[in-house]
Motif scaffolding. Sequence first.
Motif, mmCIF file in Angstrom:
data_model
loop_
_atom_site.group_PDB
_atom_site.id
_atom_site.type_symbol
_atom_site.label_atom_id
_atom_site.label_comp_id
_atom_site.label_asym_id
_atom_site.label_seq_id
_atom_site.Cartn_x
_atom_site.Cartn_y
_atom_site.Cartn_z
ATOM 1 N N GLN A 86 64.505 104.129 33.285
ATOM 2 C CA GLN A 86 63.889 103.488 32.127
ATOM 3 C C GLN A 86 62.407 103.819 32.031
ATOM 4 O O GLN A 86 61.872 104.032 30.942
ATOM 5 C CB GLN A 86 64.080 101.973 32.203
ATOM 6 C CG GLN A 86 65.487 101.501 31.913
ATOM 7 C CD GLN A 86 65.891 101.752 30.467
ATOM 8 O OE1 GLN A 86 66.548 102.745 30.160
ATOM 9 N NE2 GLN A 86 65.480 100.875 29.580
ATOM 10 N N ASP A 87 61.741 103.861 33.175
ATOM 11 C CA ASP A 87 60.307 104.168 33.174
ATOM 12 C C ASP A 87 60.072 105.591 32.666
ATOM 13 O O ASP A 87 59.145 105.835 31.881
ATOM 14 C CB ASP A 87 59.733 104.004 34.585
ATOM 15 C CG ASP A 87 58.229 104.202 34.619
ATOM 16 O OD1 ASP A 87 57.528 103.522 33.858
ATOM 17 O OD2 ASP A 87 57.759 105.044 35.401
ATOM 18 N N GLU A 88 60.906 106.511 33.099
ATOM 19 C CA GLU A 88 60.765 107.900 32.634
ATOM 20 C C GLU A 88 60.998 107.997 31.131
ATOM 21 O O GLU A 88 60.265 108.706 30.423
ATOM 22 C CB GLU A 88 61.748 108.797 33.393
ATOM 23 C CG GLU A 88 61.391 108.967 34.867
ATOM 24 C CD GLU A 88 62.465 109.726 35.639
ATOM 25 O OE1 GLU A 88 63.536 109.997 35.032
ATOM 26 O OE2 GLU A 88 62.244 110.037 36.824
ATOM 27 N N VAL A 122 57.641 100.371 22.466
ATOM 28 C CA VAL A 122 57.692 100.743 23.881
ATOM 29 C C VAL A 122 57.445 99.523 24.761
ATOM 30 O O VAL A 122 58.146 99.298 25.757
ATOM 31 C CB VAL A 122 56.666 101.847 24.196
ATOM 32 C CG1 VAL A 122 56.626 102.124 25.697
ATOM 33 C CG2 VAL A 122 57.001 103.133 23.438
ATOM 34 N N ALA A 123 56.448 98.707 24.404
ATOM 35 C CA ALA A 123 56.130 97.517 25.200
ATOM 36 C C ALA A 123 57.308 96.547 25.240
ATOM 37 O O ALA A 123 57.574 95.917 26.273
ATOM 38 C CB ALA A 123 54.892 96.822 24.635
ATOM 39 N N ALA A 124 58.030 96.431 24.116
ATOM 40 C CA ALA A 124 59.156 95.505 24.048
ATOM 41 C C ALA A 124 60.402 96.072 24.726
ATOM 42 O O ALA A 124 61.060 95.383 25.509
ATOM 43 C CB ALA A 124 59.466 95.174 22.586
ATOM 44 N N GLU A 125 60.722 97.331 24.444
ATOM 45 C CA GLU A 125 61.964 97.917 24.936
ATOM 46 C C GLU A 125 61.921 98.242 26.420
ATOM 47 O O GLU A 125 62.942 98.172 27.113
ATOM 48 C CB GLU A 125 62.290 99.191 24.150
ATOM 49 C CG GLU A 125 63.638 99.793 24.489
ATOM 50 C CD GLU A 125 63.999 100.959 23.589
ATOM 51 O OE1 GLU A 125 64.998 101.650 23.893
ATOM 52 O OE2 GLU A 125 63.285 101.184 22.581
ATOM 53 N N LYS A 130 56.613 100.552 34.443
ATOM 54 C CA LYS A 130 55.220 100.980 34.413
ATOM 55 C C LYS A 130 54.814 101.428 33.010
ATOM 56 O O LYS A 130 53.695 101.177 32.567
ATOM 57 C CB LYS A 130 55.003 102.117 35.417
ATOM 58 C CG LYS A 130 55.132 101.700 36.873
ATOM 59 C CD LYS A 130 54.902 102.881 37.803
ATOM 60 C CE LYS A 130 55.028 102.461 39.253
ATOM 61 N NZ LYS A 130 54.833 103.610 40.187
ATOM 62 N N ALA A 131 55.748 102.083 32.325
ATOM 63 C CA ALA A 131 55.470 102.536 30.963
ATOM 64 C C ALA A 131 55.237 101.346 30.038
ATOM 65 O O ALA A 131 54.291 101.337 29.234
ATOM 66 C CB ALA A 131 56.631 103.385 30.447
ATOM 67 N N GLY A 132 56.088 100.337 30.138
ATOM 68 C CA GLY A 132 55.915 99.143 29.314
ATOM 69 C C GLY A 132 54.617 98.421 29.616
ATOM 70 O O GLY A 132 53.939 97.915 28.713
#
Length: 257
Positions: A86-88, A122-125, A130-132
């Motif tokens: 998910q992070d990738e 992106v922040a929600a999904e 780390k990405a969020g």
Amino acid sequence: MSKIPNTRNSPLNRPQPQPVPADPNQPTGEYSPEHPLFEDPDALATRLVESEDFLRRNKNVLLGVLTLVVLAVVGAFGYYTWRTSQDEKGQAAMFQAVNYWEADSMKKAMKGDGQYDGLEAVAAEYSGTKAGNLANFYAGVASLKEGQYQAAIDYLEDFSSDDLLVQARAYSLLGDANMELNKYKEAADFYNKAANHNANEFFSAGYLLKEATAREMAKDYSGAVTAYDKILTDYQNSAEAAEAKQFKARAEGLAGK
């Protein structure tokens, strides 16, 4: 007739042979209660029987515990693999949004362009990755620039970083957003956190000067004097020191000192 001296080698002092038991399978020494399993085969046999009986009586419970342990290990590994994946995906999805952010195109950075996701998505999904987490920081800054101060606070409060300087910056931005909402005490507290989070000569004096200003806006003049004093004591060679010296006198007058 001469007497034989009683020395250590005399027959009187030599160790006497121990009687050999009639049954060679019997131990020659006495039973030692300190090591019953090593010294007494019957005790060892009894213990084994008790262990087998325990396993037989609690077989279902033990199998259940073993199953739970295996499931926990498999689940933890699966979650780690999924989260990494998910992070990738989140990093890839955020790539274009960050490009828009760096180009100061905040609306496209936040909402996307129809082809690529924006920071909001992106922040929600990808929340919890780390990405969020990083998307929360970018979105917080973008919201602040767009005048969406409460949204900026919401995003920045969901952000955290192990990088001490970046985290201090986030605290300062939270102070800025609260200042815009006229929440001066809250702003001052965030500026104080920023100044003391990995305090350093490059940024801390600036955060303290912001804190002092917010304290004055909140009519906390004694608190403002304290912030000015810290600049003059700990960062006397900083560019902010001259302003701190000037404004401190005014704050002291308002505080009645």
